[in-house]
Write a protein that holds these residues in place. Structure first.
Motif, PDB file in Angstrom:
ATOM      1  N   GLU A   1      -9.093   1.997  -6.372  1.00  0.00           N
ATOM      2  CA  GLU A   1      -8.011   2.270  -7.309  1.00  0.00           C
ATOM      3  C   GLU A   1      -7.407   3.653  -7.044  1.00  0.00           C
ATOM      4  O   GLU A   1      -6.402   4.019  -7.653  1.00  0.00           O
ATOM      5  CB  GLU A   1      -8.569   2.230  -8.736  1.00  0.00           C
ATOM      6  CG  GLU A   1      -7.501   2.010  -9.786  1.00  0.00           C
ATOM      7  CD  GLU A   1      -8.096   1.635 -11.122  1.00  0.00           C
ATOM      8  OE1 GLU A   1      -8.801   0.612 -11.194  1.00  0.00           O
ATOM      9  OE2 GLU A   1      -7.848   2.382 -12.087  1.00  0.00           O
ATOM     10  N   SER A   2      -7.991   4.378  -6.121  1.00  0.00           N
ATOM     11  CA  SER A   2      -7.613   5.785  -5.946  1.00  0.00           C
ATOM     12  C   SER A   2      -6.236   5.954  -5.315  1.00  0.00           C
ATOM     13  O   SER A   2      -5.642   7.026  -5.391  1.00  0.00           O
ATOM     14  CB  SER A   2      -8.664   6.496  -5.084  1.00  0.00           C
ATOM     15  OG  SER A   2      -8.736   5.869  -3.813  1.00  0.00           O
TER      16      SER A   2
ATOM     17  N   GLY B   1      -3.501   4.082  -5.979  1.00  0.00           N
ATOM     18  CA  GLY B   1      -2.429   3.492  -6.767  1.00  0.00           C
ATOM     19  C   GLY B   1      -2.262   2.011  -6.471  1.00  0.00           C
ATOM     20  O   GLY B   1      -3.204   1.330  -6.067  1.00  0.00           O
ATOM     21  N   TYR B   2      -1.031   1.529  -6.654  1.00  0.00           N
ATOM     22  CA  TYR B   2      -0.759   0.130  -6.369  1.00  0.00           C
ATOM     23  C   TYR B   2      -0.639  -0.053  -4.852  1.00  0.00           C
ATOM     24  O   TYR B   2      -0.168   0.837  -4.141  1.00  0.00           O
ATOM     25  CB  TYR B   2       0.529  -0.335  -7.074  1.00  0.00           C
ATOM     26  CG  TYR B   2       0.343  -0.465  -8.563  1.00  0.00           C
ATOM     27  CD1 TYR B   2       0.577   0.625  -9.396  1.00  0.00           C
ATOM     28  CD2 TYR B   2      -0.102  -1.647  -9.141  1.00  0.00           C
ATOM     29  CE1 TYR B   2       0.362   0.527 -10.764  1.00  0.00           C
ATOM     30  CE2 TYR B   2      -0.307  -1.749 -10.505  1.00  0.00           C
ATOM     31  CZ  TYR B   2      -0.084  -0.646 -11.305  1.00  0.00           C
ATOM     32  OH  TYR B   2      -0.288  -0.732 -12.664  1.00  0.00           O
TER      33      TYR B   2
ATOM     34  N   SER C   1       0.308   1.806   0.531  1.00  0.00           N
ATOM     35  CA  SER C   1       0.823   2.177  -0.788  1.00  0.00           C
ATOM     36  C   SER C   1       2.090   1.388  -1.088  1.00  0.00           C
ATOM     37  O   SER C   1       2.973   1.306  -0.233  1.00  0.00           O
ATOM     38  CB  SER C   1       1.132   3.679  -0.786  1.00  0.00           C
ATOM     39  OG  SER C   1       1.679   4.065  -2.013  1.00  0.00           O
TER      40      SER C   1
ATOM     41  N   LYS D   1      -4.419  -2.277 -11.107  1.00  0.00           N
ATOM     42  CA  LYS D   1      -4.001  -1.415 -10.019  1.00  0.00           C
ATOM     43  C   LYS D   1      -5.008  -1.484  -8.889  1.00  0.00           C
ATOM     44  O   LYS D   1      -6.206  -1.557  -9.133  1.00  0.00           O
ATOM     45  CB  LYS D   1      -3.959   0.020 -10.594  1.00  0.00           C
ATOM     46  CG  LYS D   1      -3.261   1.022  -9.751  1.00  0.00           C
ATOM     47  CD  LYS D   1      -3.116   2.401 -10.417  1.00  0.00           C
ATOM     48  CE  LYS D   1      -3.972   2.668 -11.600  1.00  0.00           C
ATOM     49  NZ  LYS D   1      -3.885   4.044 -12.090  1.00  0.00           N
TER      50      LYS D   1
ATOM     51  N   ASP E   1       1.858   6.220 -10.203  1.00  0.00           N
ATOM     52  CA  ASP E   1       0.664   6.096  -9.355  1.00  0.00           C
ATOM     53  C   ASP E   1       0.999   6.073  -7.874  1.00  0.00           C
ATOM     54  O   ASP E   1       0.094   6.094  -7.036  1.00  0.00           O
ATOM     55  CB  ASP E   1      -0.087   4.799  -9.713  1.00  0.00           C
ATOM     56  CG  ASP E   1      -0.571   4.816 -11.146  1.00  0.00           C
ATOM     57  OD1 ASP E   1      -0.126   3.953 -11.932  1.00  0.00           O
ATOM     58  OD2 ASP E   1      -1.365   5.696 -11.480  1.00  0.00           O
ATOM     59  N   ASN E   2       2.258   6.000  -7.555  1.00  0.00           N
ATOM     60  CA  ASN E   2       2.678   5.903  -6.150  1.00  0.00           C
ATOM     61  C   ASN E   2       3.843   6.852  -5.898  1.00  0.00           C
ATOM     62  O   ASN E   2       4.975   6.413  -5.699  1.00  0.00           O
ATOM     63  CB  ASN E   2       3.100   4.474  -5.803  1.00  0.00           C
ATOM     64  CG  ASN E   2       1.963   3.489  -5.887  1.00  0.00           C
ATOM     65  OD1 ASN E   2       1.564   3.064  -6.983  1.00  0.00           O
ATOM     66  ND2 ASN E   2       1.425   3.114  -4.748  1.00  0.00           N
TER      67      ASN E   2
END
Lengths: 575, 296
Positions: free
Chosen positions: B76-77, B79-80, B96, B52, B104-105
C-alpha cells in the motif's frame, strides 16, 4: 540558378504548411462557433407536435410501444403477435410496471443470416422485427414464422440501436432543417435532401449522444468545402449540438454530443480568459484544470476588488464507512486533473430578487456522466454580483453520491485585492487577527445584527463577510464553515492546486491548515487570503431532500429531479 | 521436473504456432505458494473497490466467494497502482496509477515502476523513468502500461508524463531487466497498452495510443531495440458504445491465437466513473493476407 531551383523546391512546402495552418485555424474557429444543445433554439413544427402527441398517447397505454405504420396485412399480423408476447415486451416497463418509451423500428423479410438453417422451412415466410427501448438503449430482435405465428429467434442487445424507421429519419431532418440556428449558420433554408449524406443520398450521418444516452442522428449539410453537423436528439426532439467541420481528411470523422461539448468548453473557457462588463462590474473568468471556474482581476466601478476566487476541492465523506469518500477536483473536461468535469460552458443570467433584477449570476456546472445514478456527482459553482457592490461566492452539490450519509465540504480560496486585515466579531466588538489561524462558525458563533461574522479590510475600505445561515432564500441549511486566513504566497494556491486535503477528516484538517502549520506566520501587513470550507449533510427523506437527486420516469424517459444545497458567504462592501 | 513439463508443453506449441506472445517465459511469484495460496484459484489485483495498492486474492473452490486476501504493508506504500507483469524469475512489476485524485499518487511519482520480490513479497521502487516536466496541470499521468519480452530481456513501459493538450511528449521505453538501463525509446508517442508478439519468427511491439483508437506496431531486434517507426495496423474507431475508446491493455492468447484488446474511455483526466467505461474485443491475424480481423 541554384537559388531559383531552391525556391522552386520550397514553394510546395510553403504551400503545404500554409494550407495546414489555415486548416488548423479554421478548425479552431469552427469549435469556438459551435453550439451546445441548450444554446440552440427549439424547432417549431407540426411534425414535432404530432410526434409528441403520439408519444403521450402510447405512454398512457398498457403496451407502451409505438407501432410501425404503413404495413402490409401480413406485417400487421406479425407486429400484433409480437406486441402480445411477454418475452418480446420484457424490457418495455421498469420493475415497478412504469412505462418506458419504446418503438418498433422495423419489420422486414428475414435475411438468410437471421435464421438458424436447422429451423428454416421454405414453406413459410419469416419476418425480422426490431424493437427499441429509448431509455435502456436495448434492442429486442425477433424473427417470426409468419405462417405458424411463432418466434424462431428472440434476443436482446444492450447499447445497441437498430436502423431508425423512415418516420424518425424524416422527423430528424425536419428538426434540423427547420431550426432557426441551423438556417442562420447555413445562410439559407435547406431542402430535406440537403441533410442526407451525399454519397448515399439516403442515410443520415451517424453520431452519438454519449452524455444523455439518447437516440441521436446527425443530418449534415454541405456548404462549399464545409459540413454543418446538426445532432438531433430523437428522444427529446431537440438539437443537441451544431458544429461546422471541414469536408475530407482535415476534419473529425465523427462529431458527437460529447465532442461538441468538450471541444467548445476547452477552446472557449479553458484556453481563454473571458471578460464580462455588466452592472458596474468587470469580471474576468476561465475554467481551470483543477480549481473550477476562477474569477480574476474583478473590478467594481473601475476599482480592483477581487484578485482571485476559485473552488479548489470537493471533499465527500460517508459516515457509515470509515475513511470512505472522495476528494475531487473540478475543472476542464480533458487534459486536466478534474474528477468531476465541466459538461457545459459557464452561463450568465439575471439575478432576480422580489421580481427585480438586482445583478447577475455566473453559473458553472460539473458532472460525472452517470449522474444521477448512485456514486455519480453533480456540482454547481455560482458567483452572484449585485448592482450595489455586494457579491456572493456559492456552490452546491446536486447529489447523488454513494449514500444518504454523505457530508460535503467544498474548499474555497478567496483572495481580495489588497486584503491586509482580518477581524472576527466576538459578540461585542471586532477582534483583529494578527497571524495565520483558523476558526469554526458554529450555531453559537455570535453575529452582528446584520449577520456579519468577519471583516476584511483593504486599501479602499473592505468587506463584511456574512456567512450563510439559511437567510438567502435558497433553502440552504447553513454553512457551518471552517475559515482560515493565510498570507498570500504564489506556491500556496495562486496557480492550480492539486487536491489539497483528504476526503474524510471531520475536524479543521481540510487542507488549508497546511499553509498555517506548524508555525503560523504573523500578518505584518502582507496580503491575505481567506479559505472557506462549509459543510453540508445530504438528506434523502421525502419532502426534505438536500444535496440530492432522483431519477423519475416521466412520459417514458428518465428526468432528474434535483435538490441542490447552496452554501457560501456574502461580501458586503464598506468604505 | 515441473519446468521440464512446461518446456515439453511450450516447445511443440511454439513450433506449431507461427504467432506467439513475447512474454512466454513468465512465471508467477514463489511467495504465492509460500503464503499458502493456490495460483489456480488466486489472482493479483490493483483495482479492488475502495482499496489502495496490490492484493493477492484467493477464491473459494467454486469461485463464488473470496476466501482470503494477502496484502502486506509495503503493497500500500506506493498509493494506487496500475497493471502487472511478471518476469522469467517470478518478480511482479507494477506502476503508480492515480485514482480520482493525486493525494496518494503525486505527479512526481507517476513515472515510478515498482517490483514485488518473487521470494520476499516486498514491494519497492524498481525504476523511476525520467520526468521531463514540472508542469502537471494538464496531465498528471505517467506510466500507462508495461509488457515483458523474454528474448530481448526487456521490460517495455509506456509513459505520457510531460504530454500536453497540443504536444504529444509521451515515450515508450525498453528497459534492460537486469541492469535497468534504458536501452531504447520511442519519442513523442503517447503509448497505452503494450504487447510483444512474434509473427513467423519476427518480433514486434504492439501498442495502443492514449490520443486515438489505433493499434500500432513497431519491429524489434533480438535485443529488444526498436526498428523503424510505429505504424497503424488496426483501428477500433467507432467500435463499441462510445466509439472513441483507447486501447488500454493487450494480451496475446497463445491457445486460440487471438489478441484480446481491453478498451477504455480515456481523456487525460481523473474522471471518477463508477461503472468503468470499457469494452473487450478480440482480433486474429490472417497470415495469408497479413492483416488483423475482428473475431465476433
Amino acid at each position: 540558378m541554384k537559388y531559383v531551383k531552391f525556391i522552386a523546391l520550397c514553394i510546395p512546402l510553403i504551400l503545404f504548411l500554409s494550407l495546414s495552418l489555415t486548416a488548423q485555424i479554421s478548425n479552431k474557429e469552427d469549435i469556438e462557433n459551435s453550439k451546445i444543445g441548450y444554446q440552440v433554439s427549439e424547432t417549431k413544427s407540426p411534425l414535432i407536435d404530432q410526434r409528441k402527441a403520439k408519444v403521450n398517447f402510447y405512454m398512457q397505454s398498457p403496451i407502451p410501444v409505438i407501432p410501425l405504420e404503413n404495413l402490409s396485412n401480413e406485417e400487421k399480423l406479425v407486429q400484433d403477435f409480437c406486441l402480445k408476447d411477454p418475452n418480446f415486451l420484457k424490457f418495455t416497463k421498469d420493475n415497478k410496471g412504469q412505462n418506458y418509451l419504446n418503438e418498433i423500428f422495423g419489420i422486414y423479410p428475414a435475411r438468410p443470416g437471421d435464421i438458424n438453417p436447422k429451423l428454416f422451412n421454405d414453406s413459410t415466410k419469416y419476418y425480422r422485427v426490431e424493437l427499441f427501448n429509448f431509455v435502456l438503449n436495448i434492442s429486442t430482435i425477433a424473427v417470426v414464422d409468419a405462417k405458424n405465428m411463432k418466434f424462431v429467434y428472440l434476443n436482446y442487445y444492450e447499447s445497441s440501436q437498430p436502423d431508425i424507421p423512415l418516420s424518425l429519419k424524416e422527423l430528424a431532418i425536419e428538426i434540423a432543417s427547420k431550426n432557426k440556428d441551423v438556417i442562420a449558420e447555413l445562410g439559407f433554408n435547406p431542402d430535406k435532401k440537403d441533410a442526407l449524406m451525399p454519397n448515399t443520398k439516403t442515410s443520415l450521418n451517424k453520431t452519438r449522444c454519449e452524455r444523455s444516452h439518447h437516440l441521436c442522428v446527425a443530418p449534415t449539410f454541405i456548404k462549399n468545402d464545409k459540413a454543418l453537423w446538426a445532432i438531433v436528439d430523437l428522444t427529446d426532439l431537440k438539437i443537441a449540438g451544431i458544429r461546422w467541420t471541414n469536408v475530407g481528411t482535415t476534419g473529425p470523422s465523427l462529431v458527437t454530443e460529447r465532442s461538441i461539448q468538450d471541444d467548445k468548453i476547452t477552446a472557449c473557457y479553458c484556453e481563454k480568459l473571458n471578460n464580462l462588463k455588466k452592472d458596474n462590474w468587470e469580471v474576468n473568468y476561465h475554467l481551470t484544470t483543477s480549481d473550477g471556474l476562477e474569477i480574476v482581476d474583478v473590478k467594481y466601478n473601475n476599482l480592483p476588488v477581487i484578485k482571485s476566487i476559485k473552488l479548489v476541492d470537493w471533499h465527500v465523506s460517508y459516515s457509515s464507512t470509515d475513511g470512505f469518500g472522495y476528494s475531487d477536483a473540478i475543472g476542464c473536461p480533458f487534459f486536466s486533473q478534474a474528477a468531476v468535469y465541466a459538461n457545459q460552458p459557464p452561463t450568465v443570467s439575471d439575478l432576480v430578487l422580489n421580481d427585480k433584477i438586482v445583478g447577475f449570476v455566473i453559473d458553472q456546472q460539473y458532472f460525472n456522466p452517470g449522474w444521477p445514478l448512485p456514486c455519480n456527482y453533480n456540482y454547481v459553482q455560482r458567483y452572484e454580483f449585485y448592482k450595489d457592490g455586494r457579491f456572493r461566492v456559492t456552490t452546491a452539490s446536486i447529489g447523488r453520491g454513494c449514500g444518504n450519509d454523505g457530508t460535503y465540504r467544498p474548499v474555497f480560496r478567496i483572495a481580495l485585492q489588497n486584503a491586509k486585515e482580518f477581524e472576527e466579531w466576538d459578540g461585542n466588538q471586532w477582534i483583529k487577527w494578527n497571524s495565520e489561524k483558523w476558526t469554526l462558525q458554529s450555531e453559537t458563533s455570535p453575529l452582528t445584527k446584520e449577520n456579519y461574522l468577519y471583516t476584511i479590510k483593504t486599501n479602499n475600505g473592505g468587506y463584511f463577510v456574512e456567512p450563510n445561515i439559511g437567510q438567502f432564500n435558497d433553502k440552504s441549511r447553513g454553512d457551518n464553515a471552517y475559515t482560515y486566513v493565510t498570507i498570500s504566497k504564489q506556491d500556496e494556491g495562486e496557480n492550480n492546486l492539486i487536491t489539497i486535503g483528504p476526503c474524510c477528516n471531520s475536524d479543521y484538517r481540510q487542507g488549508p491548515e497546511k499553509f498555517i502549520e506548524p508555525t503560523p506566520e504573523p500578518f505584518d501587513n502582507n496580503e491575505l487570503v481567506m479559505w472557506y470550507v462549509p459543510k453540508m449533510r445530504n438528506d434523502d427523506r421525502k419532502g426534505n431532500e438536500y444535496c440530492w437527486a432522483e431519477s423519475v420516469l416521466k412520459n417514458g424517459v428518465y428526468t432528474a429531479e434535483v435538490y441542490p444545497c447552496f452554501v457560501g458567504p456574502m461580501f458586503i462592501p464598506f468604505k | 521436473m515441473k519446468y521440464l513439463y512446461f518446456l515439453l508443453l511450450l516447445i511443440p506449441n511454439l513450433a506449431s504456432s507461427q504467432i506467439y506472445s513475447g512474454n512466454f517465459c513468465f512465471k508467477y511469484p514463489n511467495f504465492v505458494q509460500k503464503e499458502g495460496y493456490e495460483m489456480n484459484r488466486s489472482a493479483f489485483s490493483t483495482s479492488e473497490n475502495r482499496q489502495k495498492g496490490l492484493y493477492l486474492i484467493q477464491y473459494s473452490l467454486d469461485r463464488k466467494k473470496i476466501e482470503k486476501k494477502f496484502h502486506p504493508n509495503s503493497w500500500e506504500s506506493a498509493g494506487y497502482l496500475g497493471g502487472m507483469i511478471y518476469d522469467r524469475i517470478g518478480n511482479l512489476y507494477t506502476f503508480s496509477a492515480p485514482h480520482v485524485n493525486l493525494i496518494d499518487n503525486p505527479p512526481t511519482k507517476n513515472n515510478n515502476i515498482y517490483i514485488v520480490d518473487n521470494q520476499t513479497a516486498e514491494l519497492s521502487l524498481w525504476k523511476q523513468l525520467p520526468i521531463t516536466t514540472k508542469d502537471f496541470d494538464e496531465n498528471p499521468f505517467g506510466v500507462m502500461a508495461m509488457t515483458y519480452f523474454c528474448t530481448g530481456n526487456c521490460i517495455y513501459a509506456s509513459t505520457i508524463s510531460g504530454s500536453k493538450r497540443y504536444e504529444e511528449n509521451g515515450k515508450v521505453y525498453c528497459i534492460d531487466e537486469k541492469t535497468k538501463e534504458l536501452k531504447d525509446s520511442i519519442q513523442n508517442f503517447d503509448g497505452f497498452g503494450l504487447c510483444v508478439i512474434s509473427i513467423n519468427g519476427k518480433f514486434s511491439l504492439l501498442m495502443g495510443n492514449c490520443r486515438n483508437s489505433n493499434l500500432y506496431s513497431i519491429d524489434l531486434n533480438e535485443n529488444g531495440k526498436f526498428i523503424g517507426k510505429p505504424t497503424v495496423i488496426y483501428s477500433i474507431e467507432n467500435v463499441g458504445p462510445r466509439g472513441d475508446d483507447k486501447i488500454r491493455k493487450l494480451v496475446y492468447n497463445n491457445k486460440d491465437n487471438t489478441l484480446t484488446i481491453n478498451t477504455l474511455e480515456f481523456n487525460y483526466n481523473l474522471a471518477a466513473i463508477l461503472n468503468r467505461p470499457e469494452s473487450v474485443i478480440k482480433i486474429k491475424y490472417d497470415l495469408a493476407n497479413k492483416k488483423w480481423d475482428r473475431v465476433l
